[in-house]
Scaffold this motif. Structure first.
Motif, PDB file in Angstrom:
ATOM      1  N   GLN A 159      31.235  49.488  45.404  1.00 56.30           N
ATOM      2  CA  GLN A 159      30.916  49.709  43.988  1.00 56.30           C
ATOM      3  C   GLN A 159      32.082  50.368  43.269  1.00 56.30           C
ATOM      4  O   GLN A 159      32.400  50.013  42.128  1.00 56.30           O
ATOM      5  N   ALA A 160      32.722  51.345  43.940  1.00 53.87           N
ATOM      6  CA  ALA A 160      33.852  52.043  43.320  1.00 53.87           C
ATOM      7  C   ALA A 160      35.019  51.090  43.096  1.00 53.87           C
ATOM      8  O   ALA A 160      35.644  51.096  42.028  1.00 53.87           O
ATOM      9  N   ALA A 161      35.326  50.264  44.112  1.00 54.83           N
ATOM     10  CA  ALA A 161      36.428  49.309  43.979  1.00 54.83           C
ATOM     11  C   ALA A 161      36.146  48.310  42.861  1.00 54.83           C
ATOM     12  O   ALA A 161      37.047  47.961  42.079  1.00 54.83           O
ATOM     13  N   ALA A 162      34.895  47.859  42.776  1.00 59.59           N
ATOM     14  CA  ALA A 162      34.532  46.910  41.714  1.00 59.59           C
ATOM     15  C   ALA A 162      34.658  47.556  40.343  1.00 59.59           C
ATOM     16  O   ALA A 162      35.124  46.933  39.381  1.00 59.59           O
ATOM     17  N   SER A 163      34.263  48.834  40.257  1.00 62.71           N
ATOM     18  CA  SER A 163      34.345  49.548  38.980  1.00 62.71           C
ATOM     19  C   SER A 163      35.785  49.736  38.536  1.00 62.71           C
ATOM     20  O   SER A 163      36.134  49.493  37.372  1.00 62.71           O
TER      21      SER A 163
ATOM     22  N   ARG B  38      37.225  46.412  37.454  1.00 61.46           N
ATOM     23  CA  ARG B  38      36.807  46.044  36.087  1.00 61.46           C
ATOM     24  C   ARG B  38      37.610  46.810  35.053  1.00 61.46           C
ATOM     25  O   ARG B  38      38.006  46.268  34.008  1.00 61.46           O
ATOM     26  N   LEU B  39      37.871  48.085  35.334  1.00 60.59           N
ATOM     27  CA  LEU B  39      38.634  48.894  34.385  1.00 60.59           C
ATOM     28  C   LEU B  39      40.078  48.419  34.253  1.00 60.59           C
ATOM     29  O   LEU B  39      40.636  48.430  33.148  1.00 60.59           O
ATOM     30  N   THR B  40      40.670  48.007  35.373  1.00 65.14           N
ATOM     31  CA  THR B  40      42.055  47.537  35.290  1.00 65.14           C
ATOM     32  C   THR B  40      42.137  46.249  34.475  1.00 65.14           C
ATOM     33  O   THR B  40      43.088  46.044  33.713  1.00 65.14           O
ATOM     34  N   ARG B  41      41.132  45.388  34.625  1.00 68.14           N
ATOM     35  CA  ARG B  41      41.123  44.164  33.813  1.00 68.14           C
ATOM     36  C   ARG B  41      40.824  44.485  32.350  1.00 68.14           C
ATOM     37  O   ARG B  41      41.341  43.838  31.435  1.00 68.14           O
ATOM     38  N   GLN B  42      39.991  45.519  32.146  1.00 70.88           N
ATOM     39  CA  GLN B  42      39.692  45.930  30.770  1.00 70.88           C
ATOM     40  C   GLN B  42      40.928  46.502  30.084  1.00 70.88           C
ATOM     41  O   GLN B  42      41.206  46.183  28.919  1.00 70.88           O
TER      42      GLN B  42
ATOM     43  N   GLU C  61      45.028  53.890  41.824  1.00 74.45           N
ATOM     44  CA  GLU C  61      44.949  53.077  40.614  1.00 74.45           C
ATOM     45  C   GLU C  61      44.250  53.823  39.486  1.00 74.45           C
ATOM     46  O   GLU C  61      44.568  53.629  38.307  1.00 74.45           O
ATOM     47  N   MET C  62      43.301  54.694  39.834  1.00 76.84           N
ATOM     48  CA  MET C  62      42.618  55.474  38.801  1.00 76.84           C
ATOM     49  C   MET C  62      43.603  56.375  38.066  1.00 76.84           C
ATOM     50  O   MET C  62      43.526  56.543  36.841  1.00 76.84           O
TER      51      MET C  62
ATOM     52  N   ASN D 227      46.889  41.879  37.433  1.00 76.93           N
ATOM     53  CA  ASN D 227      47.184  41.638  38.847  1.00 76.93           C
ATOM     54  C   ASN D 227      46.637  42.745  39.738  1.00 76.93           C
ATOM     55  O   ASN D 227      46.097  42.488  40.825  1.00 76.93           O
ATOM     56  N   LEU D 228      46.746  43.995  39.266  1.00 78.22           N
ATOM     57  CA  LEU D 228      46.212  45.114  40.050  1.00 78.22           C
ATOM     58  C   LEU D 228      44.696  45.025  40.166  1.00 78.22           C
ATOM     59  O   LEU D 228      44.115  45.311  41.213  1.00 78.22           O
TER      60      LEU D 228
END
Length: 338
Positions: A156-160, A163-167, A235-236, A283-284
Motif C-alpha cells: 500500500q505504501a509503495a502504491a501510494s 501515485r504521488l510521483t506520477r501526480q 523517494e518520499m 519514471n520513478l
C-alpha cells in the motif's frame, strides 16, 4: 486500498477468535480459575502492527503487576466504597508515573485496581490469576500476530508513493505547459491549487509509509520488504523537495507573469527543463511498482546521469531577478535529486 482494509479486518477477526480460544485453554492448563482474563488480554493486545502489539503488551503486563502489588494487600483490610477506590487509583497511578511509565501503563494500573478491588474479596486467587492470565493472553496474541498473516503495509505504501510521483509528474507537466503555451493567461491559480492538493496527499502518504515501516518491525517475514520501504522513504524525501521547488518557482513565475517579461526562447528553455522533471518523476513512479528482486539499479543510474548532465548545462546566472531565482532554485533542486 478499501479491499486491503477489508482483508486486514477479516484476518484480525480470525486472529482474535483463534488466539482467544487458545489463551482460554492455556490459562486453564496453568491452573487459572479465571481463564476469561487471558482472552481479555488477547483482545486488547492485538494492535495494528506487531511492534504496537509488543509495546502495548509490555505496558499491560507492567501495569497489571503494579496494580496487583498496590491493591492485593490493602483490599481485604479496607472498606469497599467509591472514595477508597479513588484513593487506591490515585496512589497506584502516581507510582506508575513516578516510575516514568507510559500513559498506557496508567490505564492498566487503574483497570487492575478496579477489578481486584471488586473481585479479590470473592476470589482469593483473582490477583495472581490476573497476572498469569495477562501474560498468557499477551504472549499468545503476539505469537498469533507474528506468525499468522503478520500485518504488512509495504505494498500500500509503495502504491501510494508511486501515485504521488506520477501526480507530481503531472504537476511539472502542467507548469511546463503554462510557461510555454499559456503565459499571461492567469494559469497560476490552477497550478497553485494542484500544488496545495498534492501537499495534503503527501501528508497522508507519509503517515501510511510510517505505518508500513512499523509493520515490518518484529515481522519474521518482512525482511524482504525492507528494501522496498527504504526506496519509498528515499523517494518520499524527493517528493518533499519537489513540492518545495514547485512552490518556489511557481511563486517566481506568478510574479514574473505580471510583468510579461519572459521571451519566447526563455519560455522554451524553461518549459523544457520543467518537462524533464516531469519525465524523471514519471519514471520513478513506475519503478516503485517493481519488486526488490527485479529492481534494476542501472536504470536508476541512467536517470541520475541525465539529471547530472542537465545540471552541468544550466547557465551560470546571479540570484538577481526572476531568471536568476529560477535557475538558482533549479540548480539546487537538481543537486538534491542526484
Amino acid at each position: 486500498m478499501q479491499l486491503k482494509e477489508l482483508e486486514n479486518k477479516t484476518v484480525l477477526i480470525w486472529k482474535m477468535a483463534i488466539a482467544s480460544a487458545i489463551s482460554w485453554e492455556v490459562a486453564k492448563l496453568v491452573g487459572s480459575d479465571h481463564p476469561y482474563l487471558a482472552p481479555l488480554s488477547v483482545v486488547l493486545c492485538l494492535q495494528t502492527t506487531v511492534y504496537q502489539s509488543i509495546f502495548f503488551s509490555i505496558h499491560r503486563v507492567i501495569g497489571t503487576v503494579i496494580g496487583v502489588i498496590k491493591t492485593v494487600y490493602l483490599v481485604s483490610r479496607l472498606s469497599m466504597n467509591g472514595w477508597m477506590l479513588g484513593l487506591l487509583m490515585l496512589g497506584g497511578t502516581f507510582i506508575a508515573k513516578w516510575l516514568r511509565r507510559d500513559e498506557t501503563v496508567l490505564h492498566q494500573v487503574a483497570l487492575t485496581i478496579l477489578f481486584i478491588f471488586v473481585f479479590e474479596r470473592n476470589s482469593k486467587d483473582y490477583a495472581m490469576d490476573r497476572i498469569v492470565d495477562t501474560i498468557v493472553g499477551a504472549v499468545i496474541a503476539l505469537l498469533i500476530h507474528m506468525f499468522f498473516y503478520p500485518p504488512d503495509y509495504t505494498k500500500q505504501a509503495a502504491a501510494s508513493v508511486g501515485r504521488l510521483t506520477r501526480q507530481i509528474s503531472d504537476i511539472f507537466a502542467e507548469v511546463s505547459h503554462w510557461i510555454e503555451f499559456e503565459w499571461g493567461q492567469g494559469k497560476s491559480t490552477e497550478v497553485e491549487n494542484s500544488i496545495n492538493q498534492f501537499q495534503q496527499e503527501l501528508s497522508t502518504a507519509k503517515t501510511l509509509l510510517k505505518s508500513a515501516s512499523k509493520s515490518l518491525k518484529f515481522n519474521p517475514f518482512g525482511k524482504k520488504h525492507k528494501f522496498n520501504i527504504s526506496r519509498c522513504q528515499s523517494e518520499m524525501k524527493k517528493l518533499e523537495k519537489a513540492h518545495t521547488y514547485l512552490s518556489t518557482v511557481t511563486g517566481t513565475f506568478k510574479n514574473w507573469e505580471k510583468e510579461l517579461l519572459l521571451m519566447p526562447e526563455e519560455q522554451a528553455d524553461m518549459g523544457r527543463q520543467i518537462k524533464n522533471f516531469s519525465k524523471h518523476f514519471k519514471n520513478l513512479g513506475n519503478s516503485l511498482q517493481i519488486e526488490a528482486d527485479k529492481w534494476d539499479k542501472t536504470e536508476q543510474a541512467t536517470l541520475y546521469n541525465v539529471l547530472n548532465s542537465e545540471l552541468q548545462a544550466l547557465p551560470q546566472v546571479s540570484h538577481e531577478g526572476f531568471k536568476g531565482s529560477f535557475y538558482v532554485a533549479t540548480r539546487n533542486f537538481l543537486k538534491e535529486l542526484i
